[in-house]
Design an enzyme around this catalytic site. Sequence first.
Site, PDB file in Angstrom:
ATOM      1  N   GLY A  18       0.506  -0.987   0.705  1.00  0.00           N
ATOM      2  CA  GLY A  18       0.044   0.311   0.138  1.00  0.00           C
ATOM      3  C   GLY A  18       1.260   1.116  -0.217  1.00  0.00           C
ATOM      4  N   ARG A  20       1.531   3.451  -2.097  1.00  0.00           N
ATOM      5  CA  ARG A  20       0.822   5.092  -2.279  1.00  0.00           C
ATOM      6  C   ARG A  20      -0.552   5.005  -2.057  1.00  0.00           C
ATOM      7  NH1 ARG A  20       0.462   3.363  -9.099  1.00  0.00           N
ATOM      8  NH2 ARG A  20       2.605   4.228  -9.935  1.00  0.00           N
ATOM      9  N   LEU A 112      -1.708  -2.357   9.944  1.00  0.00           N
ATOM     10  CA  LEU A 112      -2.530  -0.834  10.769  1.00  0.00           C
ATOM     11  C   LEU A 112      -3.780  -1.451  10.641  1.00  0.00           C
ATOM     12  CD1 LEU A 112      -0.473   1.404   8.539  1.00  0.00           C
ATOM     13  CD2 LEU A 112       0.039   0.965  11.357  1.00  0.00           C
ATOM     14  N   GLY A 113      -4.776  -0.800  12.145  1.00  0.00           N
ATOM     15  CA  GLY A 113      -6.053  -1.241  11.712  1.00  0.00           C
ATOM     16  C   GLY A 113      -6.659   0.138  11.977  1.00  0.00           C
ATOM     17  N   SER A 114      -7.597   0.831  12.938  1.00  0.00           N
ATOM     18  CA  SER A 114      -7.706   1.972  13.042  1.00  0.00           C
ATOM     19  C   SER A 114      -8.543   1.924  14.488  1.00  0.00           C
ATOM     20  CB  SER A 114      -9.024   1.774  11.685  1.00  0.00           C
ATOM     21  OG  SER A 114     -10.257   3.095  11.991  1.00  0.00           O
ATOM     22  N   SER A 115      -9.073   2.894  14.708  1.00  0.00           N
ATOM     23  CA  SER A 115      -9.353   3.637  16.201  1.00  0.00           C
ATOM     24  C   SER A 115     -10.313   3.302  15.683  1.00  0.00           C
ATOM     25  CB  SER A 115      -8.989   4.721  16.114  1.00  0.00           C
ATOM     26  OG  SER A 115     -10.178   6.096  15.079  1.00  0.00           O
ATOM     27  N   CYS A 116     -11.335   3.198  14.974  1.00  0.00           N
ATOM     28  CA  CYS A 116     -13.069   2.870  15.093  1.00  0.00           C
ATOM     29  C   CYS A 116     -13.433   1.207  15.013  1.00  0.00           C
ATOM     30  CB  CYS A 116     -13.156   3.208  13.297  1.00  0.00           C
ATOM     31  SG  CYS A 116     -12.926   1.636  11.813  1.00  0.00           S
ATOM     32  N   TYR A 143     -16.324  -2.202   8.404  1.00  0.00           N
ATOM     33  CA  TYR A 143     -14.796  -1.939   8.456  1.00  0.00           C
ATOM     34  C   TYR A 143     -14.176  -2.836   9.078  1.00  0.00           C
ATOM     35  CZ  TYR A 143     -10.738   0.512   7.832  1.00  0.00           C
ATOM     36  OH  TYR A 143      -9.590   0.981   8.287  1.00  0.00           O
ATOM     37  N   LYS A 147     -10.719  -5.260  10.374  1.00  0.00           N
ATOM     38  CA  LYS A 147      -9.844  -5.019  10.424  1.00  0.00           C
ATOM     39  C   LYS A 147      -9.962  -5.515  12.024  1.00  0.00           C
ATOM     40  CE  LYS A 147      -7.699  -1.728   7.905  1.00  0.00           C
ATOM     41  NZ  LYS A 147      -6.406  -1.676   8.194  1.00  0.00           N
ATOM     42  N   PRO A 170      -3.950   3.270  14.674  1.00  0.00           N
ATOM     43  CA  PRO A 170      -4.118   4.867  13.865  1.00  0.00           C
ATOM     44  C   PRO A 170      -5.281   5.458  14.287  1.00  0.00           C
ATOM     45  CG  PRO A 170      -3.710   3.924  12.317  1.00  0.00           C
ATOM     46  CD  PRO A 170      -4.166   2.891  13.857  1.00  0.00           C
ATOM     47  N   THR A 171      -5.182   7.222  14.732  1.00  0.00           N
ATOM     48  CA  THR A 171      -6.367   7.329  14.963  1.00  0.00           C
ATOM     49  C   THR A 171      -6.877   8.214  13.539  1.00  0.00           C
ATOM     50  OG1 THR A 171      -7.408   9.764  16.084  1.00  0.00           O
ATOM     51  CG2 THR A 171      -4.982   9.206  15.303  1.00  0.00           C
ATOM     52  N   HIS A 186     -12.406  10.925   4.343  1.00  0.00           N
ATOM     53  CA  HIS A 186     -12.340  11.746   5.400  1.00  0.00           C
ATOM     54  C   HIS A 186     -12.468  13.302   5.594  1.00  0.00           C
ATOM     55  CE1 HIS A 186     -10.426   7.695   5.847  1.00  0.00           C
ATOM     56  NE2 HIS A 186     -11.439   7.460   7.019  1.00  0.00           N
ATOM     57  N   ARG A 194     -14.228  21.236   0.265  1.00  0.00           N
ATOM     58  CA  ARG A 194     -15.128  21.738   0.167  1.00  0.00           C
ATOM     59  C   ARG A 194     -14.924  23.688   0.748  1.00  0.00           C
ATOM     60  NH1 ARG A 194     -19.720  18.585   0.159  1.00  0.00           N
ATOM     61  NH2 ARG A 194     -18.773  16.920   1.334  1.00  0.00           N
ATOM     62  N   ASP A 276     -23.804  12.100  11.817  1.00  0.00           N
ATOM     63  CA  ASP A 276     -22.289  12.590  13.038  1.00  0.00           C
ATOM     64  C   ASP A 276     -21.767  11.109  13.463  1.00  0.00           C
ATOM     65  OD1 ASP A 276     -22.944  14.470  13.496  1.00  0.00           O
ATOM     66  OD2 ASP A 276     -23.955  14.478  15.291  1.00  0.00           O
TER      67      ASP A 276
HETATM   68  P1  GDP Z   1     -15.016   9.192  11.152  1.00  0.00           P
HETATM   69  O1  GDP Z   1     -13.854   9.323  12.019  1.00  0.00           O
HETATM   70  O2  GDP Z   1     -15.346   7.423  10.966  1.00  0.00           O
HETATM   71  O3  GDP Z   1     -16.617   9.203  11.474  1.00  0.00           O
HETATM   72  O4  GDP Z   1     -14.939   9.535   9.567  1.00  0.00           O
HETATM   73  P2  GDP Z   1     -15.245  10.572   8.895  1.00  0.00           P
HETATM   74  O5  GDP Z   1     -13.510  11.467   8.755  1.00  0.00           O
HETATM   75  O6  GDP Z   1     -15.201  10.516   7.324  1.00  0.00           O
HETATM   76  O7  GDP Z   1     -16.079  11.960   9.696  1.00  0.00           O
HETATM   77  C1  GDP Z   1     -15.537  12.537  11.156  1.00  0.00           C
HETATM   78  C2  GDP Z   1     -16.795  13.488  11.372  1.00  0.00           C
HETATM   79  O8  GDP Z   1     -17.571  14.308  10.412  1.00  0.00           O
HETATM   80  C3  GDP Z   1     -18.589  13.033  11.304  1.00  0.00           C
HETATM   81  O9  GDP Z   1     -18.980  13.250  12.425  1.00  0.00           O
HETATM   82  C4  GDP Z   1     -19.375  13.777  10.692  1.00  0.00           C
HETATM   83  O10 GDP Z   1     -20.196  13.770  10.151  1.00  0.00           O
HETATM   84  C5  GDP Z   1     -18.137  15.160   9.991  1.00  0.00           C
HETATM   85  N1  GDP Z   1     -18.322  15.123   8.820  1.00  0.00           N
HETATM   86  C6  GDP Z   1     -18.562  17.194   7.951  1.00  0.00           C
HETATM   87  N2  GDP Z   1     -18.711  17.091   7.071  1.00  0.00           N
HETATM   88  C7  GDP Z   1     -17.656  16.180   6.899  1.00  0.00           C
HETATM   89  C8  GDP Z   1     -17.176  15.997   4.917  1.00  0.00           C
HETATM   90  O11 GDP Z   1     -17.546  16.792   4.453  1.00  0.00           O
HETATM   91  N3  GDP Z   1     -16.767  15.029   4.779  1.00  0.00           N
HETATM   92  C9  GDP Z   1     -17.059  13.970   5.576  1.00  0.00           C
HETATM   93  N4  GDP Z   1     -16.041  12.941   5.870  1.00  0.00           N
HETATM   94  N5  GDP Z   1     -16.601  13.745   7.250  1.00  0.00           N
HETATM   95  C10 GDP Z   1     -18.078  15.272   7.760  1.00  0.00           C
END
Ligand code: GDP
Length: 316
Positions: A18, A20, A112-116, A143, A147, A170-171, A186, A194, A276
């Site tokens: 991985g 890249r 590598l896992g994930s905090s989720c 997911y 992991k 990782p966080t 993410h 945006r 959320d």
């Molecule tokens: P998570 O950490 O697994 O929940 O993944 P994300 O990084 O996708 O989202 C983190 C938080 O950011 C969540 O509460 C989303 O609702 C919020 N969020 C707000 N705007 C955005 C956006 O444009 N993209 C993503 N991915 N998350 C967003």
Amino acid sequence: MTTAPALLPPSARVYVAGHRGLVGSALTRYLTAEGHEVITRTRAELDLRDPEATAAFLRDARPDVLVLAAAKVGGIMANSTWPVDFLEDNLRVQLSVLAGAHAADVDRLLFLGSSCIYPKHAEQPIREDALLTGPLEPTNEPYALAKIAGISHVRSYRHQYGRRWISAMPTNLYGPGDNFDPETSHVLPGLLRRFHDAVAGGSEEVVLWGSGTPRREFLHSDDMARACTALLRAYDEPDPVNVGCGEDIAIAELAALVAEVTGFGGRIVWDTSRPDGTPRKLLDVGRLRKLGFEPAVALADGVRDTYRWWLEHKDS
Ligand code: GDP
């Protein structure tokens, strides 16, 4: 008296699966700068979901160390849109890489896992022993389960075959080379994109997902690469190790920072029809700190640096 071989000898040849991706590319840069020979294969050259091809490659390449940084990853919407892909691709990659690494006698491996992987309502900051103590956050349960299977798989190889394999959790990571697609990324690269688009298009309003109240911890991929290397050098236990910076911020605060970095002065609207996710995910990083690791990149600097990288690379 015989002593065990060093965990990461300076001459070790490392295969980064991985290379890249966000973590893999940072790790490849860092290990190369540290003098290691790093072996890589693109996805076109090797499909890691294919057990025969992966085993044949590993038998031939014979790396001393393997870092499994290849994974299907994505933000909250990608995870809830394509749960089958997140479950299957990750399980398949893990199965073929771990079995192939064992067959090729790879003695040292970092998964590598994930905090989720931790329960949705885990006590904060989340310690490694919170694993499997409660229900997961539904938006990324497939997911997370893949992991969690990976962590158990690594532990099982340690237990059954004495492999010196370890896992890191990782966080939320960010940095150069991330996915900036506003729908599948993410939150941090998604927000950069945006706000940038709003400024470029002269828009007075940016719509973000959820309520802005969830809290997340962010670590730059260069810090993640240093932490992975520190673990490979010094850690050899069955339990995973959390990797984070030890501080979190609300998504609304992150939005304010990204607005400042991109020069956006308009209004932020929260679309609460979007999920959320988990309310908070701050990792306890005591175990990592004991190994002497401290993050070096402050969030505001890292966000600026990542934005600069994206501006330079967005057209390529
Ligand atoms: P998570 O950490 O697994 O929940 O993944 P994300 O990084 O996708 O989202 C983190 C938080 O950011 C969540 O509460 C989303 O609702 C919020 N969020 C707000 N705007 C955005 C956006 O444009 N993209 C993503 N991915 N998350 C967003």
